[in-house]
Write a protein that holds these residues in place. Structure first.
Motif, PDB file in Angstrom:
ATOM      1  N   LEU A   1     -10.255   3.475  12.581  1.00 48.32           N
ATOM      2  CA  LEU A   1     -10.702   3.002  11.276  1.00 48.32           C
ATOM      3  C   LEU A   1     -10.440   4.018  10.158  1.00 48.32           C
TER       4      LEU A   1
ATOM      5  N   ARG B   1      -8.022  11.202  10.785  1.00 44.87           N
ATOM      6  CA  ARG B   1      -7.954  10.903   9.346  1.00 44.87           C
ATOM      7  C   ARG B   1      -6.752  11.583   8.696  1.00 44.87           C
TER       8      ARG B   1
ATOM      9  N   PHE C   1     -15.844   9.229   3.588  1.00 46.00           N
ATOM     10  CA  PHE C   1     -15.432   8.065   4.367  1.00 46.00           C
ATOM     11  C   PHE C   1     -15.687   8.278   5.856  1.00 46.00           C
TER      12      PHE C   1
ATOM     13  N   LYS D   1     -10.754  -3.313   2.765  1.00 48.54           N
ATOM     14  CA  LYS D   1      -9.552  -2.484   2.679  1.00 48.54           C
ATOM     15  C   LYS D   1      -8.262  -3.296   2.675  1.00 48.54           C
TER      16      LYS D   1
ATOM     17  N   LYS E   1      -0.511   5.053   3.144  1.00 48.88           N
ATOM     18  CA  LYS E   1      -1.277   4.622   4.305  1.00 48.88           C
ATOM     19  C   LYS E   1      -0.356   4.496   5.511  1.00 48.88           C
TER      20      LYS E   1
ATOM     21  N   GLN F   1     -14.661  -4.079   7.005  1.00 49.50           N
ATOM     22  CA  GLN F   1     -13.619  -3.130   6.621  1.00 49.50           C
ATOM     23  C   GLN F   1     -12.287  -3.829   6.382  1.00 49.50           C
TER      24      GLN F   1
ATOM     25  N   MET G   1      -6.927  -4.870   5.254  1.00 45.63           N
ATOM     26  CA  MET G   1      -6.174  -4.631   6.492  1.00 45.63           C
ATOM     27  C   MET G   1      -6.033  -5.922   7.295  1.00 45.63           C
TER      28      MET G   1
ATOM     29  N   GLU H   1      -7.235   4.100   8.060  1.00 41.64           N
ATOM     30  CA  GLU H   1      -7.052   3.054   7.049  1.00 41.64           C
ATOM     31  C   GLU H   1      -5.612   2.516   7.037  1.00 41.64           C
TER      32      GLU H   1
ATOM     33  N   SER I   1       0.835  -1.203   0.000  1.00 43.70           N
ATOM     34  CA  SER I   1       0.000   0.000   0.000  1.00 43.70           C
ATOM     35  C   SER I   1       0.865   1.247   0.000  1.00 43.70           C
TER      36      SER I   1
END
Length: 251
Positions: free
Chosen positions: A145, A95, A110, A180, A69, A176, A182, A148, A66
Motif C-alpha cells: 500500500l 515506500r 502516510f 488514490k 508512482k 485507498q 488505484m 501507492e 500519474s
C-alpha cells in the motif's frame, strides 16, 4: 485516470503454457477486481505474468497519467521477508523503493496512517522474523500500500487473517483504491468477500478466463456448480451485500 486491460494474455514456465488467452474489459481507477477460481486454477500465475515476472504471449495494456508512482506492485502469497529488518524499517524501505532515499514528513505521515489502519503500530519495532503468519501478512499489505502504485496485485492477502481483520483490511484497501485512484486485483477464495467488496470479478479455471463482469453476473448458482462442484444459491442479506448459501448453510 488509470486503465488496465489484458489482451490474449498467456504465461509459461519454460516451454509449458499454463494460462492462455486471458482477455478482459478495461479496468479503471478506483476499482477492486476479485480474481477467483479453484486451487491451481492459474490465479498466481496470472499475477506473475501481469507483474512481468513470467514470459508469455499477449499484452498487458496500462494507461495512466500519474507521475512518480510505481506502475505495478505485486504482493505474492509468500510473505517471507528479511528478518533482520524491523516492521517499520521494512515498510519505509518499501515506500522508498526505486526512489531517492530522502524521507520527508509526507512519507512518515502516510506510513503512520497505513500502519494505524492495519493495527500494526504496536509491533512497529519488532523484527520481522518474530512475527506470526497473520502479522507478516499485514506487514506485506502495508508494504504494498505505501508504494501507492497505479495497479496493486495482491495474491490472497487476507488468507491468514481472522474474519474481523479481513473485513477491516479489505475495507481499507477499498477506500485507498477510491482515494488514490488505484486499480486493485485481489486473488481471493472467500466468494462472500468478493461479493461484498469487488466492483468486478474475474473467474479463472483450468488456466483460462471463464468469465469477467459484475459480481452477480459471475458468481451465480450455475458457475458454483460448474466450477466449484457445489449446489448453492445467492441471497441478498442487506441492501448492499449478497452472500453465497451452500446446501442451506452460509458459505
Amino acid at each position: 485516470m488509470v486503465s488496465l486491460q489484458l489482451r490474449d494474455l498467456g504465461a509459461s514456465y519454460g516451454k509449458k503454457l499454463t494460462i492462455a488467452a486471458v482477455s478482459t474489459p478495461e479496468f479503471h481507477s478506483g476499482e477492486i477486481i476479485a480474481v477467483i477460481g479453484p486451487n491451481a486454477a492459474g490465479k498466481s500465475t496470472l499475477f506473475k505474468r501481469i507483474a512481468g515476472l513470467l514470459n508469455g504471449p499477449g499484452e498487458v495494456s496500462l494507461a495512466h497519467t500519474s507521475k512518480g508512482k510505481k506502475a505495478i506492485s505485486y504482493m505474492p502469497q509468500d510473505t517471507s521477508a528479511n528478518a533482520v529488518l524491523t516492521v517499520y524499517e521494512s515498510i519505509l524501505s518499501a515506500r522508498k523503493q526505486g526512489s531517492r532515499w530522502s524521507v520527508d514528513d509526507a512519507d512518515l505521515r502516510f506510513i503512520d496512517q497505513v500502519m494505524a489502519a492495519l493495527n500494526i503500530k504496536p509491533i512497529a519495532f519488532r523484527d520481522l522474523g518474530a512475527l506470526s503468519g497473520g502479522q507478516r501478512q499485514l506487514v506485506s499489505i502495508a508494504q504494498t500500500l505505501v508504494r501507492e502504485p497505479d495497479v496493486m496485485l495482491m495474491d490472497e492477502p487476507t488468507s491468514a487473517l481472522d474474519l474481523h481483520r479481513q473485513v477491516e483490511v479489505l475495507s481499507f484497501m477499498q477506500a485507498q483504491a477510491r482515494q488514490k485512484g488505484m486499480i486493485v486485483l485481489i486473488a481471493i477464495h472467500d466468494l462472500n468477500q468478493a461479493l461484498r467488496f469487488a466492483d468486478k470479478v474475474l473467474l479463472i479455471a483450468n488456466g483460462k478466463m471463464q468469465a469477467c463482469g459484475s459480481p452477480l453476473d459471475v458468481i451465480n448458482a450455475d458457475m458454483l456448480r460448474r466450477v466449484y462442484g457445489v449446489d448453492a444459491r445467492i441471497e441478498k442479506c442487506s441492501r448492499q451485500f449478497d452472500h453465497v448459501i451452500v446446501d442451506g448453510v452460509a458459505a
